[in-house]
Design an enzyme around this catalytic site. Structure first.
Site, PDB file in Angstrom:
ATOM      1  N   PRO A  33      -8.755   3.723  13.817  1.00  0.00           N
ATOM      2  CA  PRO A  33      -8.755   1.646  13.704  1.00  0.00           C
ATOM      3  C   PRO A  33      -7.899   1.846  12.517  1.00  0.00           C
ATOM      4  O   PRO A  33      -6.942   0.516  12.555  1.00  0.00           O
ATOM      5  CB  PRO A  33     -10.100   1.383  13.711  1.00  0.00           C
ATOM      6  CG  PRO A  33     -10.819   2.507  14.631  1.00  0.00           C
ATOM      7  CD  PRO A  33     -10.005   3.796  14.249  1.00  0.00           C
ATOM      8  N   TYR A  37      -4.607   7.285  -4.959  1.00  0.00           N
ATOM      9  CA  TYR A  37      -4.276   7.748  -3.493  1.00  0.00           C
ATOM     10  C   TYR A  37      -4.031   8.807  -3.885  1.00  0.00           C
ATOM     11  O   TYR A  37      -4.677  10.351  -3.012  1.00  0.00           O
ATOM     12  CB  TYR A  37      -4.373   7.088  -2.515  1.00  0.00           C
ATOM     13  CG  TYR A  37      -4.809   7.608  -1.206  1.00  0.00           C
ATOM     14  CD1 TYR A  37      -6.273   7.380  -1.013  1.00  0.00           C
ATOM     15  CD2 TYR A  37      -3.776   8.651   0.126  1.00  0.00           C
ATOM     16  CE1 TYR A  37      -6.940   8.362   0.181  1.00  0.00           C
ATOM     17  CE2 TYR A  37      -4.402   8.872   0.767  1.00  0.00           C
ATOM     18  CZ  TYR A  37      -5.999   8.761   1.317  1.00  0.00           C
ATOM     19  OH  TYR A  37      -6.694   9.187   2.359  1.00  0.00           O
TER      20      TYR A  37
HETATM   21  N1  NAD Z   1      -6.993   8.023   8.534  1.00  0.00           N
HETATM   22  C1  NAD Z   1      -5.810   8.977   7.534  1.00  0.00           C
HETATM   23  O1  NAD Z   1      -5.056   8.642   8.134  1.00  0.00           O
HETATM   24  C2  NAD Z   1      -6.404  10.022   6.769  1.00  0.00           C
HETATM   25  C3  NAD Z   1      -5.415  10.787   6.712  1.00  0.00           C
HETATM   26  C4  NAD Z   1      -5.704  12.075   5.376  1.00  0.00           C
HETATM   27  C5  NAD Z   1      -7.352  11.635   5.272  1.00  0.00           C
HETATM   28  N2  NAD Z   1      -7.702  11.137   5.684  1.00  0.00           N
HETATM   29  C6  NAD Z   1      -9.384  11.058   4.557  1.00  0.00           C
HETATM   30  O2  NAD Z   1     -10.138  10.349   6.185  1.00  0.00           O
HETATM   31  C7  NAD Z   1     -11.757   9.783   5.252  1.00  0.00           C
HETATM   32  C8  NAD Z   1     -11.677   9.207   6.234  1.00  0.00           C
HETATM   33  O3  NAD Z   1     -10.285   8.190   6.951  1.00  0.00           O
HETATM   34  P1  NAD Z   1     -10.623   7.095   7.936  1.00  0.00           P
HETATM   35  O4  NAD Z   1      -9.211   6.577   8.344  1.00  0.00           O
HETATM   36  O5  NAD Z   1     -11.789   7.220   8.891  1.00  0.00           O
HETATM   37  O6  NAD Z   1     -10.744   5.921   6.682  1.00  0.00           O
HETATM   38  P2  NAD Z   1     -12.302   4.639   7.541  1.00  0.00           P
HETATM   39  O7  NAD Z   1     -11.586   3.705   6.239  1.00  0.00           O
HETATM   40  O8  NAD Z   1     -11.993   3.903   8.700  1.00  0.00           O
HETATM   41  O9  NAD Z   1     -13.716   4.787   7.032  1.00  0.00           O
HETATM   42  C9  NAD Z   1     -13.882   5.413   5.866  1.00  0.00           C
HETATM   43  C10 NAD Z   1     -15.534   4.608   5.579  1.00  0.00           C
HETATM   44  O10 NAD Z   1     -15.633   5.045   4.481  1.00  0.00           O
HETATM   45  C11 NAD Z   1     -16.782   3.590   4.197  1.00  0.00           C
HETATM   46  N3  NAD Z   1     -16.691   2.980   2.914  1.00  0.00           N
HETATM   47  C12 NAD Z   1     -15.654   3.128   2.310  1.00  0.00           C
HETATM   48  N4  NAD Z   1     -16.043   2.906   0.921  1.00  0.00           N
HETATM   49  C13 NAD Z   1     -17.773   3.945   0.752  1.00  0.00           C
HETATM   50  C14 NAD Z   1     -18.303   3.587  -1.152  1.00  0.00           C
HETATM   51  N5  NAD Z   1     -17.978   3.202  -1.606  1.00  0.00           N
HETATM   52  N6  NAD Z   1     -19.567   3.979  -0.044  1.00  0.00           N
HETATM   53  C15 NAD Z   1     -20.176   4.611   1.250  1.00  0.00           C
HETATM   54  N7  NAD Z   1     -18.877   3.904   1.980  1.00  0.00           N
HETATM   55  C16 NAD Z   1     -18.029   3.732   2.160  1.00  0.00           C
HETATM   56  C17 NAD Z   1     -16.144   2.555   4.778  1.00  0.00           C
HETATM   57  O11 NAD Z   1     -17.376   1.504   5.052  1.00  0.00           O
HETATM   58  C18 NAD Z   1     -15.670   3.119   6.436  1.00  0.00           C
HETATM   59  O12 NAD Z   1     -16.977   3.070   7.031  1.00  0.00           O
HETATM   60  C19 NAD Z   1     -11.710   9.309   4.265  1.00  0.00           C
HETATM   61  O13 NAD Z   1     -11.828  10.228   3.066  1.00  0.00           O
HETATM   62  C20 NAD Z   1      -9.369   9.520   3.941  1.00  0.00           C
HETATM   63  O14 NAD Z   1      -9.140   9.828   2.358  1.00  0.00           O
HETATM   64  C21 NAD Z   1      -7.806   9.871   6.671  1.00  0.00           C
END
Ligand code: NAD
Length: 252
Positions: free
Chosen positions: A189, A151
């Site tokens: 969530p 990651y």
């Molecule tokens: N939540 C955090 O703390 C955080 C921090 C830094 C970066 N991010 C980044 O922000 C973005 C969103 O994070 P999040 O926490 O909301 O993630 P999440 O896991 O809650 O949501 C991700 C969404 O992507 C969808 N998904 C996964 N694989 C897929 C695929 N192959 N094709 C289409 N859809 C797909 C999932 O079904 C889900 O709805 C991501 O890029 C994550 O790496 C999140």
């Protein structure tokens, strides 16, 4: 046309939940026509119905499906102004623990998808005179852990890939801007369920909070506001930049 992104047609991947859903909600409130995509069809449809936007099923690792989705957007709306490449997965493991298959899976979902999304979308955006692409990296691309080999490195790759695509678009003078966003730990969530899945959830919550020098995790709106800015013409001089919104995590 009212709103900061009024009149813009916007495609956002992984919009069913978390940061993608929050960004979609904020973009709709600022007047965009929003199409969310997600691999989770039930959740994607439910979110689209709740927010009042469109949904297309999509696995972002499938190049053929990317081409179909962009063609569907063109057929329905005639243009694409903004692409938000938000969908990603987190794969845990150190160099010793992680299998080559899981390492590759992380790169396929988190990096290849962004390459494919930009490649598919740029010609249509350029045809309409330009637009804005927002690629989701993470502060985890700056601040690394021994247990996040895939990651950490995938999210760092997103920053560099974004810079290369931004320079390509600038050289072409096609009007497309490309930036990346680097959130710190945001209480989605899914992050809450990771916390609940640990032996001492309250200790984990405290550790996740103090990792940010500001002393807490972020809220989904903290990143949604950034996405609205990058999607809007307010950011018209920004391209190739990593936008860090992480409570100081990257500099600690
Ligand atoms: N939540 C955090 O703390 C955080 C921090 C830094 C970066 N991010 C980044 O922000 C973005 C969103 O994070 P999040 O926490 O909301 O993630 P999440 O896991 O809650 O949501 C991700 C969404 O992507 C969808 N998904 C996964 N694989 C897929 C695929 N192959 N094709 C289409 N859809 C797909 C999932 O079904 C889900 O709805 C991501 O890029 C994550 O790496 C999140």
């Amino acid at each position: 046309m009212a709103g900061r992104v009024g009149g813009k047609v916007l495609l956002l991947t992984g919009g069913a939940m978390g940061l993608g859903k929050a960004a979609a909600k904020a973009l709709l409130a600022e007047g965009a026509t929003v199409i969310i995509t997600d691999i989770d069809e039930a959740a994607g449809r439910a979110t689209a119905a709740e927010l009042g936007c469109s949904y297309l099923p999509q696995d972002v690792t499938d190049w053929g499906r990317w081409q179909e989705v962009i063609a569907e957007v063109e057929a329905t709306h005639g243009r694409l102004d903004v692409l938000v490449n938000n969908a990603a997965i987190t794969v845990f493991g150190s160099i010793a623990d992680i299998s080559p298959e899981d390492f590759k899976r992380c790169y396929t979902v988190d990096v290849d998808s962004i390459f494919m999304g930009c490649k598919a979308a740029i010609p249509l955006m350029a045809k309409g005179g330009g637009g804005s692409i927002v690629n989701f990296s993470s502060a985890a691309g700056n601040k690394v852990s021994p247990d996040l080999a895939a990651y950490n490195s995938a999210k760092a790759a997103v920053v560099t890939l974004t810079k290369s695509i931004a320079l390509y678009c600038a050289r072409e003078q096609n009007g497309v801007r490309v930036n990346s966003v680097q959130p710190g730990t945001i209480l989605t969530p899914n992050v809450e369920s990771v916390i609940q899945g640990t032996p001492d959830p309250e200790a984990t919550r405290a550790a996740f909070s103090v990792a940010q020098p500001i002393g807490r995790m972020g809220e989904v709106e903290d990143i949604a506001h950034l996405v609205v800015y990058l999607a809007s013409d307010e950011s018209k001089f920004a391209t190739g930049a990593p936008f860090i919104v992480d409570g100081g995590l990257s500099i600690a």
